[in-house]
Design a protein around this motif. Structure first.
Motif, PDB file in Angstrom:
ATOM      1  N   ALA D 226      61.848  52.656  47.513  1.00  0.00           N
ATOM      2  CA  ALA D 226      61.296  51.747  48.511  1.00  0.00           C
ATOM      3  C   ALA D 226      62.448  51.238  49.363  1.00  0.00           C
ATOM      4  O   ALA D 226      63.478  50.820  48.832  1.00  0.00           O
ATOM      5  N   HIS D 227      62.282  51.307  50.677  1.00  0.00           N
ATOM      6  CA  HIS D 227      63.397  50.927  51.554  1.00  0.00           C
ATOM      7  C   HIS D 227      62.862  50.318  52.839  1.00  0.00           C
ATOM      8  O   HIS D 227      61.713  50.559  53.229  1.00  0.00           O
ATOM      9  N   TYR D 228      63.708  49.540  53.484  1.00  0.00           N
ATOM     10  CA  TYR D 228      63.372  49.056  54.816  1.00  0.00           C
ATOM     11  C   TYR D 228      63.496  50.219  55.789  1.00  0.00           C
ATOM     12  O   TYR D 228      64.396  51.072  55.655  1.00  0.00           O
ATOM     13  N   ASP D 234      64.651  57.774  56.506  1.00  0.00           N
ATOM     14  CA  ASP D 234      64.992  57.708  55.075  1.00  0.00           C
ATOM     15  C   ASP D 234      66.406  57.197  54.832  1.00  0.00           C
ATOM     16  O   ASP D 234      66.973  57.415  53.752  1.00  0.00           O
ATOM     17  N   GLU D 235      66.986  56.521  55.825  1.00  0.00           N
ATOM     18  CA  GLU D 235      68.370  56.054  55.680  1.00  0.00           C
ATOM     19  C   GLU D 235      68.458  54.532  55.656  1.00  0.00           C
ATOM     20  O   GLU D 235      69.544  53.974  55.595  1.00  0.00           O
ATOM     21  N   GLY D 236      67.338  53.833  55.739  1.00  0.00           N
ATOM     22  CA  GLY D 236      67.374  52.370  55.763  1.00  0.00           C
ATOM     23  C   GLY D 236      67.791  51.781  54.425  1.00  0.00           C
ATOM     24  O   GLY D 236      67.886  52.489  53.417  1.00  0.00           O
ATOM     25  N   PRO D 237      68.052  50.471  54.403  1.00  0.00           N
ATOM     26  CA  PRO D 237      68.517  49.808  53.178  1.00  0.00           C
ATOM     27  C   PRO D 237      67.538  49.984  52.025  1.00  0.00           C
ATOM     28  O   PRO D 237      66.350  49.693  52.165  1.00  0.00           O
ATOM     29  N   ILE D 238      68.054  50.447  50.919  1.00  0.00           N
ATOM     30  CA  ILE D 238      67.230  50.677  49.725  1.00  0.00           C
ATOM     31  C   ILE D 238      66.907  49.342  49.061  1.00  0.00           C
ATOM     32  O   ILE D 238      67.792  48.530  48.827  1.00  0.00           O
ATOM     33  N   ASN D 284      73.918  48.131  55.457  1.00  0.00           N
ATOM     34  CA  ASN D 284      72.791  49.003  55.121  1.00  0.00           C
ATOM     35  C   ASN D 284      72.367  48.854  53.670  1.00  0.00           C
ATOM     36  O   ASN D 284      71.815  49.768  53.072  1.00  0.00           O
ATOM     37  N   LYS D 285      72.642  47.682  53.102  1.00  0.00           N
ATOM     38  CA  LYS D 285      72.273  47.458  51.701  1.00  0.00           C
ATOM     39  C   LYS D 285      71.399  46.216  51.582  1.00  0.00           C
ATOM     40  O   LYS D 285      71.417  45.345  52.441  1.00  0.00           O
ATOM     41  N   THR D 286      70.672  46.153  50.470  1.00  0.00           N
ATOM     42  CA  THR D 286      69.915  44.931  50.200  1.00  0.00           C
ATOM     43  C   THR D 286      70.568  44.164  49.061  1.00  0.00           C
ATOM     44  O   THR D 286      71.147  44.753  48.140  1.00  0.00           O
ATOM     45  N   ILE D 287      70.437  42.867  49.144  1.00  0.00           N
ATOM     46  CA  ILE D 287      70.779  41.982  48.032  1.00  0.00           C
ATOM     47  C   ILE D 287      69.443  41.490  47.496  1.00  0.00           C
ATOM     48  O   ILE D 287      68.627  40.955  48.244  1.00  0.00           O
ATOM     49  N   VAL D 288      69.216  41.725  46.212  1.00  0.00           N
ATOM     50  CA  VAL D 288      67.948  41.346  45.585  1.00  0.00           C
ATOM     51  C   VAL D 288      68.211  40.180  44.650  1.00  0.00           C
ATOM     52  O   VAL D 288      68.883  40.335  43.631  1.00  0.00           O
TER      53      VAL D 288
END
Lengths: 289, 289, 289, 289
Positions: D226-228, D234-238, D284-288
Motif C-alpha cells: 500500500a503506497h501513496y 508504483d514509486e510513491g511512498p510505501i 519518498n518515505k512514510t513515517i508510521v
C-alpha cells in the motif's frame, strides 16, 4: 537507532501516577540542561487515575552539563511528582551472567550476538550445572563455572552461584535453557532481573516437557516465551513470544529441534530489550518501549 | 492446484494399518482404470505397526471408466487390505450450514470467499440464535433461520436446528462464532463434521472470554484456533491456528477487535481444507494434506 | 520426519514427462523389492504434456535386497519411461564446502546447525578471501583455506579454489556471504550445486548494497533469498526467501544488522533441503518437496 | 488505544527542523491549556540538522479551553519554531472516496471494516469504471457512481470523477484495486491523499501483471504494497507491505487468488493509519506512528 557518540547519550525510564504536565516537566528539565530528546515513548494504563510510563533517550554535552547535574535535577523532580525513575548512561554496559545446562542453542545465540555487537553488555561469567559447554564459553574469553546441582546439594549450589554473582556484581541473570528451578531466595535477590526462556507459547504447556505436550495436543504452531522469573513457575511477566508453524509430520523430537530456532530468537530479543532499558514491569505485565 | 475439467477429477482419502505395497496397490488400481494421479500425499505415524494415511487427486476419462467402476474396485481393495477410504468427485459440492450469533466477521469472510469461488460448497442455510445477520445472509440468496436459544429451550432449539440440518442434508456444520455450547446429542450427529473457531491459541485460554484472559496474562501474541467439535469443550482435534502480535497498548477490547482478523482467516482455511477433502482425523489430531 | 535406522533408508528423486502409470510403476518396483514407502511427494507442471516430479523416501532390508539391486531396477525402468532419477542412501553424507568473506553470521549458523546435527553433511573445508574467520572454523576441526582474491588474481584464485574442491570431492558449495562474483567457468563446474544467500527479497534490489537500496526506497519489510547460482547474477532458481518487518527508525546500517537474522535462517533452510534431496530444478524454478 | 470520550481528544502531527526544546515547548503548551498527553511518538532523521517528527494524542476539557484556543496557540508556536503542524479533533471523520474496478476483495474489506467501526470515516461515494459492484456498495447505503473509462474518454472520465470528489469534499481517495493509471492532473489535486494497493512486494514487479511475473520468477513469497500515489507509477511512498508464503504448486492464477488476502489486509491497515493521522511523509518515505 542512530547512535553517534554514545558517551553523551542517556536513557531515562519513568513511572508515576498519571497526572497532567508530566511530559512538560520532564522535557522542560531536559531542555534547561541543554539535552536533546532523541527518542521518546510513553504509555498510560488510563489517563484518569492510571499509571504513566515513559522512556526517553536524550543526548547532552558534558561540557554544558554533567550527567550528575541532570540526575540531581531528576531526583528533585521525582520528589515533587512521586516519580520513580532510572537514569542510565547509554555507554555503561550492564553486567550479565548466563546460566545454561546441556543444550547450547540459546547460549550460542547470545554469545554470537554479543560478539557481533548486537548485545551490548559485559559477560563476566557463565554458570552451568554441567561441564558440556566449557570450551565454547572459554573460546570467547569468558570464565565458565561448573556448579553441579543435585537434589541433595541444591541449596549449596545456589549459594555458590549467588556468591559468584555478587563477586562479579551481576545486574542481569539470563537462564539460557538452564533446566533448574530457582528457589525464592535466589529469585528475591534479582527482582525482575532474571530472564528465562520457556519452550512453549505460555500460558499453554506450563511446566516440564512442553514439546511432548504440544505433540500430544496436536497444535499447528509451537511457541517460545521469554519472561522475567518470579516465584510462580512460568508465571512471571512475559517479555517476548514467538512461534513457528508445524504439522502432523513433526514428532515430539522434531518439535524440540525446530523449537530451538524460536527459543534463541525470542530470548535474544528479550535480553536486548532489557540491556537497552526498554522494559518496564507493571503488575504481572511488561511494557516494551 | 491446477483444475482443468473438474467433472473428471476425484479425491481419494485412505487410512489403514501401515503395510508394504499399499501405494503400489492403489496406484496400480488407478493405472489399470486409466486414471492419472495429479497430486498425492501420504503420511505414516510409524512405518512399523503405525497407521498409514493417503490422499490422492486423480483424473480419469468417463468414456474409459465410470466413477462407479473405480469406486467398486476400491471396495474390493479395501476388503483385502483393511483400508478405510472415501472417494469423492471433485465436482460434487458439499452441503454446508453456517451457525452464527451476533458478531459477523467470520460469517462475512466465509460468505465472501464462497461467492468469490474460494470455498466450493452449497450453503443451503444459515442458523442463528439472533436475528442480527439476516439481511446480510439473505442478500446472498441464502435462507436465514433465527432459532432463539435460552437456558430453558436449549434442547428444543437444538432439535429444531437438527431437523433443519437433516431436511437440508447438511454434511458440514461451521460454527462461525456461534456462542452456544452444543450438547453431545448434537455433536454425535456430525462426528468430525462440525468446525468451530475458538478465539485463542489453544490450549491456552480454554473456555469463555479468552481475550480478557490474554489481556490479564499480558501475552505478546494472540491466537485463534479452528478445530473439530467433540464433547470436550475446546479439546477437539485442532485443524488450524494463527496468531498476531500485540503489545501493552492493547486493551482487552482492542485484543477482541484485532483478533477478529485471525479468527476469520484461520476458520476460512480450516473450512476450505475440509471442503477439499484435505483433512483426516487420527486420535485427537488432524492430518492436513 | 521419523528416522529409525538410517542405514536402510533411501531417497529417490524422479523427473520425467508426465504419463499415466508412473506412480504405479515406481511404487510397484519398490514393493517387489520389499521396500516400504515412508514419505512421498509428487508434482506435475501439467497433467497433459507437462513434467512430472516425484520424491520418495523408502526403507528396505539389506537382507532382502541390496541397494544396488534396487538401483539397477530403476536404471531399467528409467530406460523404458524416459525417467531421470537420483537414488541416494539417506545415510550417505554429502561433501559440502563453505565459502565466506568477513561477515560470519551465515557461517556460524551453518556450523552450529551442523554440529547440532540439524545439517547432515561432511564439511571437508572452508574457503575464504579473508583470514578473519579462521579461528572459529578451526575450532570445529575443519580446515580453513585463505585464498585472497583481488582484481588481478581472480582467475588464479578461482583455480586454486576449484582444485581444492576437486581434491576434496566436494558436491555442494555454499556461499555463506562470500562477497565475490564467480566466473562462468566456476559455476559450470557445479551446476545447481552452488547455493548463495542474497541479502534482499529478490527480484527486488538485485546487485550490490541491497540494504542501502531498501533504505532508500523506504520498504516496510526486508528480505533474504537463498538461490542456486547461475551465470546470471542473482537470477538463479530461488530456493527459499524470508522477510522481517522494519520501520522508519531503521537506518541502512540497522537494516544490515537486522537482516543478518533472516539471511542465516533462509540459507540454513535451503542448505538443509539440498542435503536432504528435497530440491529439484525445473527451468529457472525450484520444486521443494 | 483507549478512547473514552472522543469528543475531547485531539491528534497533533508536527514536523520541523530538529532543534533542542521542541518537545518541551509542545508539551508545556498543552499543559498550560490543561490538556493531558495520552500518547506520544517522535522521530528525528538525525539529531543534528535533521528533521523532527512528532505525533501527540491528547485529551482536554472543552470547559477549560476551547479547541480553537489550543489551535491558536500552536499557530503562534509554529511561527517561532518553523513548525509545520496539523491539529485534528479525533471525533472529526475524514471524508473518504473509494475507487474500484471489477475485483471487489479490497472494497469488501474496507466496507466491512468501516461498518464494524474499525475504519472511522465518512464514505460519501464509491466510483468505479465498471458497474459490477453497485449492489454491494448500495447495500451499505453508499452512492455508487459508474464512470466508464476508455482510451478515448480518459480525460473526461477523470474530470467527472474530480468533480464528484470536489462536490463531496473528499479528503482521501483509496484505490481499492482500481485498474486505471491516474494522470498527474488528478494526482496533484490530492497530494499524499491517494492510497493505492499494488499487488506485489514493491519494488519487485512494478507495473502490470505482477502475479504473472512472480510466477515466472519462481518466488517463494508473494507480497502486496500500500503506497501513496505520485506521478511515478508504483514509486510513491510505501505505507505498508505484507507477504504470504507460496510454493511451486501455485499457478499464476493461484497466486492472484491467494494474493487477495494480503492485498486487502495491507490496504486496510494503510487506510486505517491515514484516517487516524498516524502517517507523515518525508521525502519518498512514510513515517508510521
Amino acid at each position: 537507532m542512530i547512535s553517534h557518540n554514545r558517551e553523551q547519550r542517556a536513557r531515562l525510564l519513568v513511572s508515576c501516577p498519571d497526572q497532567p504536565g508530566i511530559v512538560a516537566h520532564i522535557s522542560t528539565l531536559l531542555f534547561t540542561h541543554k539535552a536533546n530528546i532523541v527518542q521518546s515513548d510513553q504509555y498510560s494504563t488510563d489517563p484518569e487515575n492510571g499509571t504513566f510510563f515513559m522512556r526517553v533517550e536524550f543526548e547532552w554535552n558534558e561540557s554544558d552539563t554533567s550527567f550528575e547535574a541532570i540526575h540531581h535535577a531528576f531526583v528533585s523532580l521525582a520528589g515533587v511528582h512521586s516519580l520513580q525513575f532510572k537514569l542510565e548512561r547509554a555507554s555503561r554496559k550492564k553486567r550479565m551472567a548466563l546460566f545454561v545446562s546441556k543444550e547450547n542453542h540459546c547460549l550460542s545465540e547470545l554469545l554470537w550476538k554479543w560478539k557481533a555487537g548486537e548485545l551490548v553488555a559485559d559477560i563476566p561469567l557463565v554458570i552451568s550445572n554441567h561441564d558440556d559447554n566449557r570450551i565454547e564459553v572459554e573460546s570467547y574469553g569468558i570464565p565458565f563455572f561448573h556448579i553441579p546441582s543435585t537434589k541433595n546439594n541444591r541449596k549449596e549450589a545456589e549459594e555458590e552461584a549467588l556468591t559468584l554473582l555478587r563477586e562479579h556484581r551481576i545486574e542481569l541473570v539470563v537462564l539460557a535453557r538452564y533446566m533448574q528451578i530457582l528457589t525464592p531466595n535466589f529469585v528475591s535477590a534479582y527482582p525482575y532481573k532474571i530472564i528465562n526462556i520457556h519452550h512453549s507459547f505460555l500460558p499453554a504447556f506450563i511446566g516440564a516437557n512442553p514439546y511432548a505436550k504440544a505433540f500430544e495436543r496436536g497444535v499447528k504452531l509451537i511457541g517460545a516465551t521469554a519472561h522475567y522469573v518470579t516465584d510462580d513457575l512460568d508465571e512471571g511477566p512475559i517479555i517476548e513470544q514467538d512461534i513457528m508453524r508445524v504439522n502432523h509430520r513433526h514428532t515430539a523430537s522434531d518439535l524440540r529441534i525446530a523449537g530451538r530456532n524460536i527459543e534463541r530468537i525470542a530470548l535474544a530479543r528479550a535480553v536486548s530489550w532489557h540491556l537497552n532499558d526498554q522494559l518496564l514491569v507493571h503488575g504481572n505485565k511488561t511494557i516494551v518501549f
